[in-house]
Motif scaffolding. Structure first.
Motif, short mmCIF file in Angstrom:
data_model
loop_
_atom_site.label_atom_id
_atom_site.label_comp_id
_atom_site.label_asym_id
_atom_site.label_seq_id
_atom_site.Cartn_x
_atom_site.Cartn_y
_atom_site.Cartn_z
N THR A 25 25.13 17.26 -47.51
CA THR A 25 24.82 17.18 -48.93
C THR A 25 26.05 17.12 -49.82
N ILE A 48 24.37 26.20 -58.48
CA ILE A 48 23.11 25.57 -58.09
C ILE A 48 22.44 26.36 -56.98
N LEU A 49 23.24 26.82 -56.02
CA LEU A 49 22.70 27.60 -54.91
C LEU A 49 22.04 28.88 -55.40
N THR A 52 18.74 28.09 -57.23
CA THR A 52 17.67 27.70 -56.30
C THR A 52 17.15 28.89 -55.51
N TYR A 55 15.08 31.21 -57.80
CA TYR A 55 13.78 30.60 -58.11
C TYR A 55 12.80 30.85 -56.96
N TYR A 66 10.99 29.37 -49.41
CA TYR A 66 9.95 28.51 -50.01
C TYR A 66 8.78 28.31 -49.03
N ALA A 171 23.80 17.70 -57.60
CA ALA A 171 23.01 18.88 -57.95
C ALA A 171 21.57 18.73 -57.45
N TRP A 174 21.63 18.80 -53.48
CA TRP A 174 22.00 20.13 -53.00
C TRP A 174 20.82 21.08 -53.13
N SER A 175 20.09 21.03 -54.25
CA SER A 175 18.93 21.91 -54.44
C SER A 175 17.82 21.58 -53.44
N GLN A 176 17.59 20.29 -53.18
CA GLN A 176 16.55 19.89 -52.24
C GLN A 176 16.91 20.28 -50.81
N LEU A 178 18.83 22.83 -49.98
CA LEU A 178 18.72 24.29 -49.89
C LEU A 178 17.28 24.72 -49.67
N ILE A 179 16.35 24.06 -50.35
CA ILE A 179 14.93 24.38 -50.17
C ILE A 179 14.52 24.21 -48.71
#
Length: 319
Positions: A25, A48-49, A52, A55, A66, A171, A174-176, A178-179
């Motif tokens: 990523t 960002i980590l 995420t 959240y 998640y 961004a 990276w968020s996707q 991490l999920i």
């Protein structure tokens, strides 16, 4: 002893997973921003980590994966042999093999039925990535990837736009990622994290990321650097956006964990074939060599994963 295995397992898994997978990523991000100090890049990725992670923790009842660990319960007894998987991943990462952390880490804790679902989802993800990247780059390679278009970009005012676009696409990707991969990192910890465990885990992960960013990715980064134009910021932006969209649309189709490594290798493969077909006089020999080499590496990782799962199952049956 069990608590020691739990926390040591988490630290080893976090270091091995991030060291092996983060280049998927952030590899193009690091490569195309090699003149930016690593602390700036680290701070951006870290923000960002944390966002995420918080959240997921807030909206999934303390489960930062998640719901990807919903069908992978923490064993009642964590024996020392569970550490074989993250230790093996750590060694493989140091060698530079892009092993699937999903197979290697999660398979140890999963049922055979779930492992089969993970493998099938990952295989379909690889195929989808190859086809999608190939078609996309057949359409855009001449416009964005030719030497003439890249030289023109360097001399124009568009570069500022593409710098902003690349940071934005990073961004999103990276968020996707991490999920998808928080499950691999947090599989050793309880599924409903307390505040203190959450904070402690964040500190550990950020320290590991700082080490990786300081070393500019390490051995695994070579997989990105070998591909055509990955140092160009516009090329990096398109790769990241394509990868992020596949993880968002396909990876979130259900909560079954999947190998993001296979998806990443698939995107690079489809892109490499299309670019060399259109721009390098259909000289695909070198492309096929690189693709075969990368595919062999991920299959070696899969074979190692299966072997380690088998070894751990033997330990489980021992009196």
């Amino acid at each position: 002893m069990e608590l020691l295995v739990l926390y040591v397992g988490f630290i080893l898994a976090a270091y091995a997973v991030i060291g092996n997978d983060v280049i998927q990523t952030l590899g193009t991000f690091l490569t195309s921003n090699n003149k930016t100090h690593w602390t700036v890049l680290w701070a951006y990725a870290s923000a960002i980590l944390v966002g995420t992670l918080l959240y997921g923790w807030c909206f999934y009842n303390g489960d930062v994966s998640y719901d990807r660990l919903d069908k992978i319960p923490l064993p009642e007894t964590l024996n020392w042999w569970y550490l074989i998987a993250p230790l093996s991943l750590l060694i493989i990462t140091r060698i530079g093999i892009p092993v699937s952390t999903t197979f290697l880490i999660l398979s140890v804790f999963s049922s055979q039925q779930l492992i089969e679902k993970m493998v099938m989802k990952s295989v379909y993800g690889y195929a989808l990535s190859v086809v999608s990247a190939f078609v996309l780059y057949l359409l855009i390679a001449k416009l964005f990837e030719s030497k003439k278009s890249i030289d023109k970009l360097e001399q124009s005012n568009q570069k500022k736009f593409w710098i902003a676009a690349q940071w934005g696409s990073t961004a999103f990707l990276w968020s996707q990622w991490l999920i998808q991969d928080f499950a691999n990192i947090y599989v050793f910890l309880p599924r409903d994290l307390s505040v203190w465990v959450l904070v402690g885990s964040i500190v550990v992960i950020l320290l590991i990321m700082a080490l990786i960013f300081k070393n500019r990715g390490g051995k695994i980064q070579e997989i990105v650097n070998q591909k055509v134009n990955t140092r160009n910021i516009r090329s990096a932006t398109i790769i990241d956006l394509c990868y992020g969209l596949i993880l968002f649309l396909y990876g979130n189709y259900n909560s079954v964990p999947m190998s993001t490594t296979w998806t990443f290798i698939g995107i690079l493969a489809g892109r490499e074939i299309a670019i060399n077909y259109l721009l390098n006089n259909k000289q695909l020999k070198n492309s096929y060599k690189l693709i075969a080499k990368d595919f062999a590496k991920v299959n070696i990782g899969l074979a190692v994963s299966i072997f380690i799962v088998y070894v751990i199952q033997l330990f489980k049956t021992m009196p």
